[in-house]
Design a protein around this motif. Sequence first.
Motif, short mmCIF file in Angstrom:
data_model
loop_
_atom_site.label_atom_id
_atom_site.label_comp_id
_atom_site.label_asym_id
_atom_site.label_seq_id
_atom_site.Cartn_x
_atom_site.Cartn_y
_atom_site.Cartn_z
N ARG A 280 0.84 -1.42 0.12
CA ARG A 280 0.13 0.02 0.01
C ARG A 280 0.93 1.25 0.05
N ARG B 147 -9.00 1.98 7.35
CA ARG B 147 -8.71 2.05 5.82
C ARG B 147 -10.05 2.82 5.25
N LEU B 148 -11.23 2.74 5.96
CA LEU B 148 -12.38 3.21 5.60
C LEU B 148 -12.39 4.42 5.38
N GLU C 223 -9.11 6.70 5.43
CA GLU C 223 -7.68 6.99 5.26
C GLU C 223 -7.32 8.54 5.63
N TYR D 70 -5.26 -6.32 12.63
CA TYR D 70 -5.81 -5.98 11.12
C TYR D 70 -7.29 -5.58 11.23
N ASN D 71 -8.06 -6.22 12.24
CA ASN D 71 -9.43 -5.76 12.33
C ASN D 71 -9.47 -4.20 12.66
N ARG D 72 -8.71 -3.85 13.58
CA ARG D 72 -8.61 -2.37 14.07
C ARG D 72 -8.21 -1.48 12.78
N ASP D 73 -7.04 -2.08 12.03
CA ASP D 73 -6.74 -1.42 10.91
C ASP D 73 -7.87 -1.22 9.67
N ARG D 74 -8.66 -2.20 9.74
CA ARG D 74 -9.85 -2.11 8.58
C ARG D 74 -10.58 -0.63 8.94
#
Length: 346
Positions: free
Chosen positions: A130, A314-315, A317, A307-311
């Motif tokens: 990314r 990402r919604l 940025e 990773y779930n927290r980072d999702r």
Amino acid sequence: MQSDRPVFVIGCPRSGTTMLQLMLHSHPRIAVPPETRFLVPAYFSRRMYGDMRLAENRRTLANWIATGRNTKFRELGLDEAEFVQSAMLGPGSFGSVVGMVFKSYAERFGKPRWGDKRPSYYRHVEMIMRMFPDAQFINLVRDGRDCVASLKEMPWYKPDSVHAMANWAEAIDFGERNARKLPADTFYQLRYEDLTADPETELKKLCAFIGEDFDPAMCEPRHIAEVAVPKHKVWHNNTHGEVTTAHAGRWSTRLEPWEIALCEEVLGDRLIANGYELSGAPRAERQHVIAFKAAAGKRRTARLRKYNRDRFTRLREPGPLAALLTEGQRRLAGLPQQRNRELVIR
């Protein structure tokens, strides 16, 4: 035109990634620093720093990279003020600020191409892509029993040998997944044992992958170790000697019988798939197998939680992520070629 794609060295810890880093750093066109420790925490904290299109936000992030207690920036031999200025004057994206460290490090050695090395990046390939969408990854695989034997002796590795086995299994599984998902010109895998047995042959194949001419200096990384390996990292002392096969297979005398049995039971399929022979050890005791499954489950849960927290981040940025430091990155962003010395002002 010669490639300027960034190169990332990944693999289970104690797989020989430092040796491979030094081999690449010995190439006249490539600079790969010792572990920097800032890329992953910076990414997962990116909301704190805001939109990198604002120069003041770039300054804040660059200051943290340069002065953070755990970032290892001081080991790179870079001038802090010059780096911060370069980050502020550079492109307005998160990856550009992070990548400016590696670009500046490469310029310190007069080299046009840069990369980074950290074993645990095997878990973060998607994240790195990314930020650096033209990245290339070199995944180094070593006999899991040797990795476990070495990890349990490291002063910085606090978990036990069972967790070390779970670490190796995770690295192998991610390697297989990355090999399936990534293009052939993006992901390359080789074995530590092959690299140490015939460095020239393996490095020639590796150079073909990254688009560089082979240089014989790559086969003698000890010459660059004096400059590129921090003195306090005594566990990398082997990098100051000749490339040797002497460290392969030492697990047979460094692991306890129960550790060998557990390795071959829970890692056996992965070992065989990667060309390693089993010793025929007896079956592992049930409590040891249960302990391995618990350790693997704990690693998986912790990884998914992060990773779930980072999702959610990402919604929304906080700003552009992809770096704009190489021709490939600029081309992917639809930008024209950069002029010489456009990004770094002395």
